[in-house]
Enzyme design. Structure first.
Site, PDB file in Angstrom:
ATOM      1  N   GLY A  11       0.701  -1.129   0.140  1.00 50.59           N
ATOM      2  CA  GLY A  11      -0.141  -0.025  -0.062  1.00 50.59           C
ATOM      3  C   GLY A  11       0.789   1.417  -0.035  1.00 50.59           C
ATOM      4  CG  MET A  89      -0.838  -7.931  -6.894  1.00 51.84           C
ATOM      5  SD  MET A  89      -0.044  -7.086  -8.309  1.00 51.84           S
ATOM      6  CE  MET A  89       1.472  -6.825  -7.731  1.00 51.84           C
ATOM      7  CG  HIS A 108       2.383  -2.727 -15.006  1.00 51.89           C
ATOM      8  ND1 HIS A 108       1.940  -4.154 -14.350  1.00 51.89           N
ATOM      9  CD2 HIS A 108       3.525  -3.077 -15.767  1.00 51.89           C
ATOM     10  CE1 HIS A 108       2.933  -5.029 -14.845  1.00 51.89           C
ATOM     11  NE2 HIS A 108       3.709  -4.718 -15.701  1.00 51.89           N
TER      12      HIS A 108
HETATM   13  C1  GAR Z   1       3.471  -1.367  -7.205  1.00 58.06           C
HETATM   14  O1  GAR Z   1       4.935  -1.466  -7.774  1.00 58.06           O
HETATM   15  C2  GAR Z   1       2.744  -1.492  -8.515  1.00 58.06           C
HETATM   16  O2  GAR Z   1       2.997  -0.972  -9.657  1.00 58.06           O
HETATM   17  C3  GAR Z   1       2.632  -2.927  -8.682  1.00 58.06           C
HETATM   18  O3  GAR Z   1       2.349  -3.446  -7.394  1.00 58.06           O
HETATM   19  C4  GAR Z   1       3.368  -2.385  -6.491  1.00 58.06           C
HETATM   20  C5  GAR Z   1       2.468  -2.278  -5.395  1.00 58.06           C
HETATM   21  O4  GAR Z   1       3.162  -1.716  -4.353  1.00 58.06           O
HETATM   22  N1  GAR Z   1       1.433  -3.252  -9.506  1.00 58.06           N
HETATM   23  C6  GAR Z   1       1.517  -4.270 -10.589  1.00 58.06           C
HETATM   24  O5  GAR Z   1       2.477  -5.155 -10.573  1.00 58.06           O
HETATM   25  C7  GAR Z   1       0.153  -4.582 -11.157  1.00 58.06           C
HETATM   26  N2  GAR Z   1       0.293  -5.468 -12.243  1.00 58.06           N
HETATM   27  P1  GAR Z   1       2.374  -0.886  -3.040  1.00 58.06           P
HETATM   28  O6  GAR Z   1       1.339  -1.986  -2.412  1.00 58.06           O
HETATM   29  O7  GAR Z   1       3.427  -0.630  -2.407  1.00 58.06           O
HETATM   30  O8  GAR Z   1       1.691   0.445  -3.581  1.00 58.06           O
END
Ligand code: GAR
Length: 193
Positions: A11, A89, A108
């Site tokens: 998050g 996800m 992404h």
């Molecule tokens: C982020 O790096 C986002 O870009 C990625 O998950 C991470 C979440 O981080 N999303 C994906 O890979 C979607 N396919 P966070 O929970 O610390 O915000």
């Protein structure tokens, strides 16, 4: 604009967004944070910011459609206009896509269309490319395929480690996502006036 944030994990992007909202840099109310994972740290972060936090898992439903129908009920109950994915996800199904056409935004950690899927940073690192980056896009029925709103390049240096690349990508995300949401919320505010 009234939004819900969907997230599956840490998050940190939610944290960046809510911080910008509180500074009035984004004209957005966050109605609630939803996670498909009950143990996700994003739920703690939401509570710390006095944002309602809701969680249920697709495993509690007999189909993905029923799971999304419950999520849609929640979104409608809270009069949500935009859905912001921040590390959510899962593939968004037709139920939510139909209810929020061009109103679901995703971040992404790669330069789409390169390296879609669950491991964008790792795949670019081991893919031995010189550049990767961050993409913000509208969601469609594919995996990380919807219309692109913004991208920023991140160089992969010769001495880069996976950890240092992750740090650089997250730094860009935390700056770019609030900036793009600020622009979208300003345009939306203008459009609904
Ligand atoms: C982020 O790096 C986002 O870009 C990625 O998950 C991470 C979440 O981080 N999303 C994906 O890979 C979607 N396919 P966070 O929970 O610390 O915000």
């Amino acid at each position: 604009m009234r939004a819900a944030i969907l997230a599956s994990g840490n998050g940190s992007n939610f944290e960046a967004i809510i911080t910008a909202v509180k500074k009035q840099e984004i004209a957005m109310e966050v109605a609630f944070v939803f996670s498909d994972k009950k143990e996700a740290f994003v739920l703690e972060r939401a509570k710390n910011h006095q944002v309602p936090a809701v969680s249920f898992s697709p495993n509690e439903f007999s189909s993905k459609e029923l799971y999304e129908t419950e999520l849609l009920r929640l979104l409608e109950k809270h009069q949500v206009e935009w859905v912001i994915l921040a590390g959510y996800m899962r593939i968004v199904g037709p139920c939510l896509l139909t209810a929020f056409p061009q109103r679901i935004i995703n971040i992404h950690p790669s330069l789409l269309p390169d390296f879609p899927g669950l491991h964008g940073i790792r795949d670019a690192f081991f893919g031995k490319v010189a550049q990767t980056g961050v993409t913000i896009h509208y969601i469609d029925a594919g995996i990380d395929t919807g219309p692109i709103i913004a991208q920023e390049v991140v160089e992969i240096l010769p001495n880069e480690t996976l950890e240092s690349l992750e740090t650089k990508i997250h730094q860009v995300e935390h700056r770019l996502y609030p900036k793009v949401l600020a622009e979208i919320s300003d345009n939306y505010k203008g459009a609904v006036k």
